[in-house]
Design a protein around this motif. Structure first.
Motif, PDB file in Angstrom:
ATOM      1  N   ALA A 146       0.828  -1.206   0.000  1.00  0.00           N
ATOM      2  CA  ALA A 146       0.000   0.000   0.000  1.00  0.00           C
ATOM      3  C   ALA A 146       0.863   1.257   0.000  1.00  0.00           C
ATOM      4  O   ALA A 146       0.367   2.366  -0.203  1.00  0.00           O
ATOM      5  N   GLY A 147       2.155   1.088   0.234  1.00  0.00           N
ATOM      6  CA  GLY A 147       3.096   2.195   0.250  1.00  0.00           C
ATOM      7  C   GLY A 147       4.493   1.662   0.479  1.00  0.00           C
ATOM      8  O   GLY A 147       4.696   0.458   0.668  1.00  0.00           O
ATOM      9  N   PRO A 148       5.485   2.516   0.485  1.00  0.00           N
ATOM     10  CA  PRO A 148       6.877   2.070   0.579  1.00  0.00           C
ATOM     11  C   PRO A 148       7.257   1.515   1.950  1.00  0.00           C
ATOM     12  O   PRO A 148       8.290   0.860   2.099  1.00  0.00           O
ATOM     13  N   GLU A 149       6.425   1.759   2.955  1.00  0.00           N
ATOM     14  CA  GLU A 149       6.746   1.311   4.305  1.00  0.00           C
ATOM     15  C   GLU A 149       6.781  -0.209   4.414  1.00  0.00           C
ATOM     16  O   GLU A 149       7.568  -0.776   5.178  1.00  0.00           O
ATOM     17  N   HIS A 154       9.735  -7.062   1.189  1.00  0.00           N
ATOM     18  CA  HIS A 154       9.910  -7.339   2.612  1.00  0.00           C
ATOM     19  C   HIS A 154       9.369  -8.728   2.962  1.00  0.00           C
ATOM     20  O   HIS A 154      10.005  -9.493   3.683  1.00  0.00           O
ATOM     21  N   LEU A 155       8.163  -9.030   2.461  1.00  0.00           N
ATOM     22  CA  LEU A 155       7.589 -10.353   2.726  1.00  0.00           C
ATOM     23  C   LEU A 155       8.431 -11.447   2.087  1.00  0.00           C
ATOM     24  O   LEU A 155       8.676 -12.504   2.686  1.00  0.00           O
ATOM     25  N   ALA A 156       8.879 -11.215   0.869  1.00  0.00           N
ATOM     26  CA  ALA A 156       9.695 -12.208   0.166  1.00  0.00           C
ATOM     27  C   ALA A 156      10.996 -12.486   0.914  1.00  0.00           C
ATOM     28  O   ALA A 156      11.458 -13.637   0.989  1.00  0.00           O
TER      29      ALA A 156
END
Length: 361
Positions: A146-149, A154-156
């Motif tokens: 939903a945004g860069p945060e 990150h999940l990968a």
């Protein structure tokens, strides 16, 4: 004339047998038919909750949350329910994005997985985060991409590290990369996130199945409307399992706020609601799982709904894991955690223990 005719007939038969299309083609048996593809018998089981509990992250083990134990495994194995879906929270196993996995919680997860491996019980590692992550201890959460945060990368990263830690175990039935995505930023967001995770996992593990939940809380009833695009995911190992969830109350939430009659249930509610997903699996030759389903313990009519659905799942080769079990549920009306030091079955168990494997050929 008789000897000549006999010789001529012999010569004719010899020539016919030597060439293609002679009379022996009529009598020659057909080659062995190609056998039907083998259909595996897959196990049924339960979710063993606890690691995902608590609204505080990372929280304190034993206070806010807690992992199930070998006693839980022993009980469900005694019932023939060997497939264990094992929920955990992203915030607890990786405190910082792109950081190392947190050794203490990782170690407790490994202890549980090893106990299951010792009992020949397959485990699904289930990141129970709804395509979100909290950055403030659990007060609010951020949606992936939903945004860069918080991004798919990150999940990968988290899953690549988890796969690297668990790939040596022999009983990992699948990496369940995210429980129940919902309200994603776009209709294609979850597809894109899932593809990124698949690609990253396959850098370190080409063998273990990857489990892909559907969008809209993984709804089996709404699978075609919200999750049809997942069939286009690419796995270089061609080893994806698609996961749907279903409950039988009116709003399909699993809260069961009303009575059986108020929820407008019928004996066929379960079959009707998972049929779109099962038919989708058949149409596209995909492998599937019903990862959550559950009924209250307060009306035997719910057991009929559950049993009819389990029969349909068994007959169609789709396994499932009941929601839920685990030592922290207390009086939760859907729970099948036994009472009295594992000696007293919950009412739902008399149905569940009858269905332990899908049909096979």
């Amino acid at each position: 004339m008789t000897k000549f005719f006999s010789w001529f007939l012999y010569l004719f038969l010899f020539v016919s047998c030597s060439g293609g299309g002679g009379i022996t083609d009529i009598d020659e048996p057909d080659p062995d038919p190609v056998p039907d593809p083998v259909v595996m018998a897959y196990p049924f089981g339960v979710n063993l909750s606890g690691g995902e509990f608590g609204g505080i992250y990372p929280g304190v083990d034993g206070t806010n949350y807690g992992y199930p134990t070998s006693k839980d495994l022993d009980y469900f194995k005694s019932k023939g329910l060997t497939l264990i879906r094992f929920p955990f929270r992203w915030e607890r196993v990786q405190h910082e994005l792109n950081g190392d996995l947190y050794a203490i919680d990782l170690g407790k997860m490994k202890t549980f997985v090893k106990a299951a491996e010792d009992r020949d019980m397959p485990v699904i590692l289930d990141m129970h985060n709804f395509a979100r992550r909290s950055f403030d201890g659990g007060a609010t959460s951020v949606v992936i991409d939903a945004g860069p945060e918080l991004t798919r990368e990150h999940l990968a990263d988290a899953w690549m590290k988890l796969a690297n830690e668990f790939k040596s175990y022999k009983n990992i039935w699948g990496y369940d990369i995210m429980n129940e995505p919902y309200s994603m930023p776009s209709s294609t967001a979850w597809f894109t996130i899932a593809q990124a995770v698949i690609d990253k996992i396959r850098l370190v593990d080409t063998q273990t199945p990857i489990i892909i939940s559907g969008d809209r809380y993984s709804s089996a009833l709404h699978w075609v409307q919200f999750s049809d695009n997942l069939r286009n995911l690419k796995d270089p190992s061609d080893n994806l399992i698609f996961q749907a969830h279903i409950y039988f109350d009116k709003n399909i939430s699993g809260s069961y706020a009303g009575t059986y009659d108020e929820e407008q249930a019928t004996p066929e509610t379960g079959v009707t609601r998972i049929k779109p997903f099962v038919e989708w699996l058949k149409k596209y030759n995909k492998r599937g799982l019903i990862g959550e389903y559950g009924v209250p313990d307060n009306d035997p009519r719910w057991l009929v709904v559950l049993e009819n659905m389990l029969i349909y799942m068994r007959d169609n080769g789709v396994p499932g894991t009941y929601w839920s079990a685990g030592p922290r549920w207390g009086a939760y009306k859907l729970a099948v955690q036994p009472g009295n030091n594992y000696t007293t079955d919950r009412p739902q168990m008399k149905v569940l223990e009858k269905y332990t494997l899908t049909d096979s050929k």
